[in-house]
Design an enzyme around this catalytic site. Structure first.
Site, mmCIF file in Angstrom:
data_model
loop_
_atom_site.group_PDB
_atom_site.id
_atom_site.type_symbol
_atom_site.label_atom_id
_atom_site.label_comp_id
_atom_site.label_asym_id
_atom_site.label_seq_id
_atom_site.Cartn_x
_atom_site.Cartn_y
_atom_site.Cartn_z
ATOM 1 N N ASP A 228 8.546 -3.061 -5.801
ATOM 2 C CA ASP A 228 7.391 -2.572 -5.065
ATOM 3 C C ASP A 228 6.602 -1.706 -6.053
ATOM 4 O OD1 ASP A 228 5.480 -1.924 -3.232
ATOM 5 O OD2 ASP A 228 6.864 -1.211 -1.691
HETATM 6 C C1 BGC Z 1 3.469 -1.508 -0.650
HETATM 7 C C2 BGC Z 1 3.683 -2.998 -0.797
HETATM 8 C C3 BGC Z 1 2.458 -3.615 -1.433
HETATM 9 C C4 BGC Z 1 2.210 -2.950 -2.757
HETATM 10 C C5 BGC Z 1 0.995 -3.484 -3.477
HETATM 11 C C6 BGC Z 1 3.043 -0.859 -1.933
HETATM 12 O O1 BGC Z 1 2.651 0.457 -1.711
HETATM 13 O O2 BGC Z 1 4.651 -0.911 -0.176
HETATM 14 O O3 BGC Z 1 3.922 -3.584 0.451
HETATM 15 O O4 BGC Z 1 2.650 -4.996 -1.583
HETATM 16 O O5 BGC Z 1 1.989 -1.559 -2.533
HETATM 17 O O6 BGC Z 1 -0.159 -3.135 -2.811
#
Ligand code: BGC
Length: 783
Positions: A228
């Protein structure tokens, strides 16, 4: 240029591939034919940031169809609809040059307070897994990778970057990992996204048990694991655990940590190569397209994506996901010709998607007010309350004006819900209640006109004690850019409300499963409720709920009949067949979600949910039409995770099978006897006396040994007849039996391990006897 199996890369080049090159891109090595991949949120539409912005504001990203959020589409319970949505979103991804879509969100709704529940499917892992698998498979069939997230146990936003989810093994496997397992095993996602939080002590992105033992060794996952955004705290530890790609670019920090790890020997070049190979495999996959890729066209209307058709799909999907919670006197659908007061700022300024990284810039937003005004002449509108705190209007005046409009119309439709400030990625809610001014408004409107229908827009469940005062409630969730049209379709009867709850609506926060074990303390949140999540909790504990899991009314009625349950095969290959007849007994065509629940034998002291969803089918029927609905359950579906052996096992015995229209509306029940797959217990001298005596062979060994002279060898000792009568006397000794079915005289010591009994003065069990017992038991088992 074709990428060779393992191109001739320097160590520095390899390390460079293991972290992102920007916010959304992977690193490229053009000299070796390795292009950069574009990753994008997901999951209910494309959020492809325009320019260098992070795209968190809608205007920052390229327009794309905003489909209903997962909290809504889960309520469709419709695998084929999820597949249609996956295909559509992947076409838009391709049109916008996106290679990997960051979704689906598979985390379980452990608490309704989780601010990100709108991005997750359900409190039930089978429903979440099967819908997620349908979506993932369709996305990937269209040439775009998926990234099931957030692996794993990311069930709250509170302290999400570091909180330690402390979860027992059975609960992890049966609840929190299960949806991921279904998607990994059945849809083969190109990537899996490791979560921010810790799982049992280690960050998910640096957790060898999670990424290695479970994901790769047990499930056989061969794709790439990505972090993530910002989930890595130590790139070397992450690589060693099995994390291939760190996202986004980490300003050279990731590469430095990897080089240092290589120098220190905490990671090996072999581990670097393995991760590089997985990333190259991903680049290769993304480069073999089913049709021509249109990188960076970036605009709606390109040949690859039909945005008008997708808008219509979004409208159909929204209606198919709306849940009609109650409909007293059949007030809905509205009869044509009556006058209508539409009340609530949310009708004019709808909440149609969640906030945070998934926020899409919609192509064509239709508000409920506009859609209804299109269909109902002379409709009255009053905002009733304000959504933003800086509005100059006093809410009391707004409520008074709304009540006057309601009094002047045949029917009032009041739009209520959660404002953006109440729920979002990044923080959790603090209450399950709707905002106070909205409830005051509702009061005023109902007093003015009891023919009041409430339409809800919210990403997480809200309490509904106010519902007793109104005849009808339609839960529209966050229904996407065409949600306004879909609400009008459902209210006016052009579409049926096809949704059934994918999460329970409780009466009170204090009734919910995680209450008391949320949000955690001292950096850890203990999943103390174990398996009893969602309806598993309410049903097992016998708590009243406002609207149960699986509930939702239709504009027609369905009858369930003729359940036949049988089993075929034996042992681990046994199959349970459950077939029933579903009839549309009403006068409109409509769809029903037939739910199959099972309850396992529960006489062994293990935690057992009263019932668990084991199958579901959405069935569309014309008035008067009947159809046979068939379920085939394999033993694995009915199994529990056995931490002792690290396998799935089914207990032998009778399983209760229930077919119904919700977890609290069981229409038919039956039973199936399973042979079971429990491995032969490994009795040792550390096992309690009761366990030795419960196993006839082992009891015989024990009795033989006790009746043999201490010097004699066990195999020469007591004749079979002695052991037979001794073990028979153990099992036949009722009436006075005590714990674990032991004779009362033995019940007191039944839980005493043999080797502990050996430590008591004058005990007939001696160390020498214990050794002989083990030898004899091995001999009898042929070991
Ligand atoms: C989120 C993810 C997301 C990623 C990219 C993170 O803060 O938890 O779900 O895909 O950011 O935007």
């Amino acid at each position: 240029m074709e990428i060779p199996a393992m191109p001739d890369l320097t160590l520095k080049e390899k390390i460079g591939l293991l972290s992102g090159a920007g916010f959304w891109e992977t690193a490229a090595l053009p000299g070796h034919g390795i292009r950069s991949l574009v990753l994008s949120d997901g999951p209910h539409g494309i959020r492809r940031p325009a320019g260098t912005a992070d795209g968190l504001e809608p205007g920052d990203s390229h327009p794309a169809t905003c489909f209903p959020a997962e909290c809504a589409t889960a309520c469709s319970w419709d695998r084929s609809l999820l597949a249609e949505l996956g295909t559509a979103v992947a076409r838009e991804a391709r049109a916008q040059g996106v290679d990997v879509l960051l979704g689906p969100g598979l985390n379980i709704k452990r608490t309704p307070l989780c601010g990100r529940n709108f991005e997750y499917y359900s409190e039930d892992p089978l429903l979440a897994g099967e819908l997620g698998a349908a979506w993932t498979a369709a996305v990937q069939a269209a040439g775009v990778g998926a990234s099931p997230k957030h692996f794993a146990a990311n069930n709250q936003e509170a302290d999400r970057m570091r909180v330690d989810a402390v979860v027992d093994q059975r609960t992890l496997h049966e609840i929190y990992l299960r949806a991921f397992e279904i998607v990994v095993r059945t849809a083969g996602p190109w990537t899996v996204m490791a979560a921010y939080n810790k799982v049992n002590g280690l960050h998910a992105a640096e957790n060898p048990w999670l990424l290695g033992t479970v994901l790769r060794d047990t499930w056989g996952y061969e794709g790439a694991v990505i972090s993530d955004w910002g989930a890595v705290t130590d790139r070397a530890a992450a690589l060693a655990a099995g994390l291939d790609l760190e996202m986004p670019a980490s300003g050279g920090l990731g590469a430095q940590e990897l080089s240092a790890g290589l120098d220190a020997g905490t990671v090996t070049e072999q581990q670097v190569d393995t991760a590089v190979e997985r990333i190259l495999a991903l680049v290769r996959r993304a480069s073999v397209q089913p049709g021509p890729a249109q990188h960076d066209s970036g605009q709606p209307g390109s040949a690859a994506a039909d945005y008008a058709a997708h808008h219509e799909l979004a409208r159909r999907a929204a209606a198919a996901s709306m849940v009609l919670l109650q409909n007293d006197g059949g007030i809905l659908p509205l009869s044509p010709g009556g006058s209508l007061a539409v009340i609530g700022e949310l009708a004019r300024t709808p909440r149609y998607q969640g906030s945070g990284s998934s926020r899409v810039h919609p192509v064509h937003l239709v508000t409920p007010l506009a859609a209804l005004a299109d269909q109902v002449p002379d409709l009255l509108f009053e905002p009733g309350y304000v959504l933003s705190a800086d509005s100059p209007c006093a809410e009391e005046d707004l409520a008074d004006m709304a009540a006057a409009a309601a009094a002047a119309a045949d029917t009032a439709v009041v739009f209520l819900g959660l404002p953006e400030t109440a729920e979002s990625e990044g923080f959790d809610r603090t209450t399950l209640e709707l905002p106070g001014p909205q409830l005051e408004l509702l009061d005023a409107v109902v007093t003015a006109n009891p023919r009041t229908i409430v339409v809800l827009s919210n990403g997480g469940a809200v309490t509904t004690e106010w519902a007793a005062a109104v005849p009808a409630v339609l839960e529209a969730w966050l229904p996407g850019e065409a949600g306004g049209s879909a609400v009008a379709d459902v209210l006016l009867g052009r579409a049926e409300p096809g949704g059934r709850l994918a999460e329970t609506i409780p009466h009170r926060l204090a009734d919910t499963a995680a209450y008391g074990n949320y949000p955690g303390e001292d950096g850890a949140v203990r999943y103390g409720e174990g398996l009893l999540v969602g309806y598993r909790w309410y049903d097992t504990r016998g708590f009243a709920v406002a609207f149960p899991f699986g509930h939702g009314l239709s504009y027609t009625t369905f009858e369930y009949s003729e359940l036949e349950v049988s089993t075929v095969g034996a042992g681990a290959s046994q199959l349970v067949h459950a077939d029933l007849t579903l009839t549309n007994a009403g006068s409109r065509s409509g769809s029903e979600v037939v739910q199959l629940y099972a309850g396992a034998p529960d006489d062994d002291g293990r935690q057992r949910p009263l019932r668990e969803l084991r199958g579901f089918e959405k069935v569309q029927l014309e008035p008067g039409e009947s159809r046979r609905v068939s379920f085939r359950l394999d033993v694995r579906t009915l199994s529990r995770w056995d931490p002792g052996t690290g396998t799935w096992v089914a207990d032998a015995g009778e399983y209760r099978l229930e077919v119904g229209a919700s977890s609290r509306d069981i229409r038919l029940s039956g039973a199936a006897a399973l042979d079971g797959t429990v491995p032969v217990s490994e009795l040792t001298t550390g096992s309690p006396i009761a366990e030795w005596l419960a196993d006839p062979d082992a009891a015989a060994v024990l009795v033989d040994a006790l009746s043999a002279p201490a010097s004699a060898s066990v195999s020469d000792s007591a004749p079979a007849s002695v052991s037979d009568s001794a073990s028979a006397s153990v099992s036949d000794s009722a009436p006075e039996s005590g714990a674990a079915g032991l004779p009362a005289s033995l019940a007191l010591v039944g839980s005493m391990p043999l080797n502990r009994l050996a430590r008591f003065p004058g005990s007939p069990i001696t160390p020498a006897l214990l050794q002989r017992l083990e030898a004899e038991r091995r001999a009898r088992r042929g070991g």
